[in-house]
Write a protein that holds these residues in place. Structure first.
Motif, PDB file in Angstrom:
ATOM      1  N   ARG A   4     -13.916  18.925  -4.713  1.00 37.78           N
ATOM      2  CA  ARG A   4     -12.668  19.180  -5.405  1.00 37.78           C
ATOM      3  C   ARG A   4     -11.488  18.790  -4.632  1.00 37.78           C
ATOM      4  NH1 ARG A   4      -9.502  23.644  -3.936  1.00 37.78           N
ATOM      5  NH2 ARG A   4     -11.023  24.591  -2.606  1.00 37.78           N
ATOM      6  N   HIS A   5     -11.635  18.730  -3.264  1.00 37.89           N
ATOM      7  CA  HIS A   5     -10.361  18.127  -2.463  1.00 37.89           C
ATOM      8  C   HIS A   5     -10.272  16.555  -2.848  1.00 37.89           C
ATOM      9  CE1 HIS A   5      -9.908  21.825  -0.655  1.00 37.89           C
ATOM     10  NE2 HIS A   5     -11.048  21.741   0.225  1.00 37.89           N
ATOM     11  N   VAL A   6     -11.397  15.760  -2.865  1.00 36.66           N
ATOM     12  CA  VAL A   6     -11.334  14.528  -3.072  1.00 36.66           C
ATOM     13  C   VAL A   6     -10.862  14.330  -4.411  1.00 36.66           C
ATOM     14  CG1 VAL A   6     -12.867  12.286  -3.504  1.00 36.66           C
ATOM     15  CG2 VAL A   6     -13.296  13.814  -1.458  1.00 36.66           C
ATOM     16  N   ALA A   7     -11.121  14.910  -5.501  1.00 37.43           N
ATOM     17  CA  ALA A   7     -10.837  14.833  -6.646  1.00 37.43           C
ATOM     18  C   ALA A   7      -9.098  15.078  -6.750  1.00 37.43           C
ATOM     19  CB  ALA A   7     -11.688  15.919  -7.617  1.00 37.43           C
ATOM     20  N   GLU A   8      -8.818  16.231  -6.028  1.00 36.08           N
ATOM     21  CA  GLU A   8      -7.429  16.441  -6.211  1.00 36.08           C
ATOM     22  C   GLU A   8      -6.555  15.303  -5.483  1.00 36.08           C
ATOM     23  OE1 GLU A   8      -4.000  18.250  -6.937  1.00 36.08           O
ATOM     24  OE2 GLU A   8      -5.644  18.391  -7.803  1.00 36.08           O
ATOM     25  N   ALA A   9      -6.971  14.660  -4.348  1.00 40.42           N
ATOM     26  CA  ALA A   9      -6.417  13.566  -3.609  1.00 40.42           C
ATOM     27  C   ALA A   9      -6.409  12.316  -4.634  1.00 40.42           C
ATOM     28  CB  ALA A   9      -7.219  13.361  -2.389  1.00 40.42           C
ATOM     29  N   VAL A  10      -7.452  12.283  -5.392  1.00 42.82           N
ATOM     30  CA  VAL A  10      -7.125  11.058  -6.432  1.00 42.82           C
ATOM     31  C   VAL A  10      -6.166  11.434  -7.590  1.00 42.82           C
ATOM     32  CG1 VAL A  10      -8.410   9.744  -8.118  1.00 42.82           C
ATOM     33  CG2 VAL A  10      -9.633  10.336  -6.057  1.00 42.82           C
ATOM     34  N   ARG A  11      -6.336  12.751  -7.919  1.00 40.47           N
ATOM     35  CA  ARG A  11      -5.009  12.867  -8.971  1.00 40.47           C
ATOM     36  C   ARG A  11      -3.761  13.082  -8.343  1.00 40.47           C
ATOM     37  NH1 ARG A  11      -9.290  16.813 -10.742  1.00 40.47           N
ATOM     38  NH2 ARG A  11      -8.669  18.194  -9.247  1.00 40.47           N
ATOM     39  N   ILE A  12      -3.595  13.182  -7.305  1.00 44.45           N
ATOM     40  CA  ILE A  12      -2.212  13.177  -6.669  1.00 44.45           C
ATOM     41  C   ILE A  12      -1.733  11.726  -6.463  1.00 44.45           C
ATOM     42  CG2 ILE A  12      -0.965  13.180  -4.357  1.00 44.45           C
ATOM     43  CD1 ILE A  12      -2.522  15.980  -4.025  1.00 44.45           C
ATOM     44  N   TYR A  13      -2.830  10.892  -6.167  1.00 48.15           N
ATOM     45  CA  TYR A  13      -2.425   9.420  -6.035  1.00 48.15           C
ATOM     46  C   TYR A  13      -2.105   8.827  -7.464  1.00 48.15           C
ATOM     47  CZ  TYR A  13      -2.646   4.414  -5.274  1.00 48.15           C
ATOM     48  OH  TYR A  13      -2.311   2.979  -5.065  1.00 48.15           O
ATOM     49  N   LEU A  14      -2.743   9.360  -8.812  1.00 47.75           N
ATOM     50  CA  LEU A  14      -2.646   8.743  -9.695  1.00 47.75           C
ATOM     51  C   LEU A  14      -1.170   9.088 -10.394  1.00 47.75           C
ATOM     52  CD1 LEU A  14      -6.037   9.037 -11.296  1.00 47.75           C
ATOM     53  CD2 LEU A  14      -4.893   6.989 -10.589  1.00 47.75           C
ATOM     54  N   ARG A  15      -0.869  10.433 -10.138  1.00 54.05           N
ATOM     55  CA  ARG A  15       0.149  11.081 -10.458  1.00 54.05           C
ATOM     56  C   ARG A  15       1.370  10.388  -9.842  1.00 54.05           C
ATOM     57  NH1 ARG A  15      -0.589  16.156  -9.272  1.00 54.05           N
ATOM     58  NH2 ARG A  15       0.480  16.127  -7.244  1.00 54.05           N
ATOM     59  N   GLU A  16       1.515  10.439  -8.357  1.00 52.59           N
ATOM     60  CA  GLU A  16       2.770   9.910  -7.514  1.00 52.59           C
ATOM     61  C   GLU A  16       2.886   8.486  -7.906  1.00 52.59           C
ATOM     62  OE1 GLU A  16       4.641  11.748  -5.815  1.00 52.59           O
ATOM     63  OE2 GLU A  16       3.632  13.564  -6.626  1.00 52.59           O
ATOM     64  N   THR A  17       1.878   7.579  -7.997  1.00 55.56           N
ATOM     65  CA  THR A  17       1.908   6.143  -8.422  1.00 55.56           C
ATOM     66  C   THR A  17       2.375   5.894  -9.796  1.00 55.56           C
ATOM     67  OG1 THR A  17      -0.417   5.892  -8.711  1.00 55.56           O
ATOM     68  CG2 THR A  17       0.804   5.653  -6.351  1.00 55.56           C
ATOM     69  N   GLN A  61     -15.640   7.386 -10.533  1.00 56.00           N
ATOM     70  CA  GLN A  61     -15.746   8.038 -11.654  1.00 56.00           C
ATOM     71  C   GLN A  61     -14.133   8.092 -12.389  1.00 56.00           C
ATOM     72  OE1 GLN A  61     -17.037  12.009 -11.853  1.00 56.00           O
ATOM     73  NE2 GLN A  61     -18.149  11.564 -13.672  1.00 56.00           N
ATOM     74  N   MET A  62     -13.420   8.880 -11.503  1.00 55.95           N
ATOM     75  CA  MET A  62     -12.015   9.011 -11.677  1.00 55.95           C
ATOM     76  C   MET A  62     -11.079   7.959 -12.248  1.00 55.95           C
ATOM     77  SD  MET A  62     -11.192  12.167  -9.269  1.00 55.95           S
ATOM     78  CE  MET A  62      -9.482  12.721 -10.185  1.00 55.95           C
ATOM     79  N   LEU A  63     -11.486   6.648 -11.505  1.00 56.51           N
ATOM     80  CA  LEU A  63     -10.607   5.627 -11.610  1.00 56.51           C
ATOM     81  C   LEU A  63     -11.112   4.980 -13.148  1.00 56.51           C
ATOM     82  CD1 LEU A  63     -10.659   3.529  -8.050  1.00 56.51           C
ATOM     83  CD2 LEU A  63      -8.923   5.257  -9.307  1.00 56.51           C
ATOM     84  N   GLU A  64     -12.450   4.857 -13.324  1.00 54.99           N
ATOM     85  CA  GLU A  64     -13.020   4.475 -14.573  1.00 54.99           C
ATOM     86  C   GLU A  64     -12.393   5.366 -15.811  1.00 54.99           C
ATOM     87  OE1 GLU A  64     -17.132   2.186 -13.502  1.00 54.99           O
ATOM     88  OE2 GLU A  64     -16.963   4.481 -13.872  1.00 54.99           O
ATOM     89  N   ARG A  65     -12.311   6.572 -15.514  1.00 56.57           N
ATOM     90  CA  ARG A  65     -11.820   7.497 -16.663  1.00 56.57           C
ATOM     91  C   ARG A  65     -10.406   7.091 -16.595  1.00 56.57           C
ATOM     92  NH1 ARG A  65     -12.874  13.170 -14.692  1.00 56.57           N
ATOM     93  NH2 ARG A  65     -14.912  12.703 -14.448  1.00 56.57           N
ATOM     94  N   ALA A  66      -9.472   6.969 -15.894  1.00 55.71           N
ATOM     95  CA  ALA A  66      -8.201   6.610 -15.958  1.00 55.71           C
ATOM     96  C   ALA A  66      -7.797   5.067 -16.409  1.00 55.71           C
ATOM     97  CB  ALA A  66      -7.447   6.709 -14.565  1.00 55.71           C
ATOM     98  N   GLY A  67      -9.200   4.334 -16.795  1.00 57.61           N
ATOM     99  CA  GLY A  67      -8.797   3.053 -16.948  1.00 57.61           C
ATOM    100  C   GLY A  67      -8.139   2.029 -15.892  1.00 57.61           C
ATOM    101  N   MET A 124       0.901  -1.140   0.071  1.00 59.03           N
ATOM    102  CA  MET A 124      -0.092   0.139  -0.132  1.00 59.03           C
ATOM    103  C   MET A 124       0.882   1.241   0.242  1.00 59.03           C
ATOM    104  SD  MET A 124      -2.751   1.755   2.762  1.00 59.03           S
ATOM    105  CE  MET A 124      -3.528  -0.055   2.952  1.00 59.03           C
ATOM    106  N   GLN A 125       0.334   2.357  -0.679  1.00 59.47           N
ATOM    107  CA  GLN A 125       1.263   3.507  -0.646  1.00 59.47           C
ATOM    108  C   GLN A 125       0.285   4.488  -0.145  1.00 59.47           C
ATOM    109  OE1 GLN A 125       3.225   4.715  -4.274  1.00 59.47           O
ATOM    110  NE2 GLN A 125       3.109   2.695  -5.075  1.00 59.47           N
ATOM    111  N   VAL A 126       0.851   5.414   0.715  1.00 61.41           N
ATOM    112  CA  VAL A 126       0.216   6.414   1.550  1.00 61.41           C
ATOM    113  C   VAL A 126       0.562   7.780   1.278  1.00 61.41           C
ATOM    114  CG1 VAL A 126      -0.689   7.044   3.779  1.00 61.41           C
ATOM    115  CG2 VAL A 126      -0.440   4.621   3.383  1.00 61.41           C
ATOM    116  N   PHE A 127      -0.098   8.615   0.908  1.00 61.23           N
ATOM    117  CA  PHE A 127       0.402  10.218   0.809  1.00 61.23           C
ATOM    118  C   PHE A 127      -0.348  10.948   1.712  1.00 61.23           C
ATOM    119  CE2 PHE A 127       0.782   7.802  -3.312  1.00 61.23           C
ATOM    120  CZ  PHE A 127       2.019   7.983  -3.510  1.00 61.23           C
ATOM    121  N   ASP A 128       0.339  11.210   2.661  1.00 60.70           N
ATOM    122  CA  ASP A 128      -0.499  11.891   3.696  1.00 60.70           C
ATOM    123  C   ASP A 128      -0.286  13.304   3.765  1.00 60.70           C
ATOM    124  OD1 ASP A 128      -1.590  12.155   6.281  1.00 60.70           O
ATOM    125  OD2 ASP A 128       0.039  11.094   7.571  1.00 60.70           O
ATOM    126  N   LYS A 129      -0.991  13.976   4.764  1.00 56.51           N
ATOM    127  CA  LYS A 129      -1.114  15.266   4.761  1.00 56.51           C
ATOM    128  C   LYS A 129      -0.971  16.360   3.368  1.00 56.51           C
ATOM    129  CE  LYS A 129       0.842  14.821   9.173  1.00 56.51           C
ATOM    130  NZ  LYS A 129       1.940  14.927  10.212  1.00 56.51           N
TER     131      LYS A 129
END
Length: 118
Positions: free
Chosen positions: A102-115, A73-79, A1-6
């Motif tokens: 907006r914060h939830v969406a940004e958190a998912v974008r950070i996860y997708l980018r960082e991983t 929705q974001m995971l499906e869009r990213a395939g 598991m990868q965690v991106f905190d704070k």
């Protein structure tokens, strides 16, 4: 598991995002259990998550109405398949209204980018 905190802070609420490979609901439950073994994460207000497992979309808002659907929705869009993404929120005492999405969406974008999965 990868965690991106704070990663996000707004009006006292704080956000983290985490996730990992999961091919079943049991594996998602194991990821959540692993995450909440950390005392800080165990005290969080919400652990909203989503995944596409064996082609089936699954989500849980954990009290943060609409958050699971947005993550899905974001995971499906990213395939993204067989990968659970969990957005954790520590409620800070002030309602965020639509900004929470907006914060939830940004958190998912950070996860997708960082991983590198996005």
């Amino acid at each position: 598991m990868q965690v991106f905190d704070k990663i996000i802070s707004d009006r006292g609420s704080r956000y983290a995002v985490s996730g990992g490979a999961a091919a079943s609901r049991a594996e998602v439950a194991a990821l959540l259990a692993e995450l909440t073994r950390d005392k800080r994460f165990a005290k969080a207000t919400h652990h909203s998550w989503a995944a596409v497992l064996a082609g089936e979309p699954v989500k849980d808002d954990d009290g943060e109405a609409g958050a699971g659907a947005l993550i899905l929705q974001m995971l499906e869009r990213a395939g993204l398949r067989d990968q659970a993404v969990i957005v954790t929120r520590w409620y800070g005492g002030k309602h965020l209204g639509g900004d929470r999405f907006r914060h939830v969406a940004e958190a998912v974008r950070i996860y997708l980018r960082e991983t590198g999965l996005g």
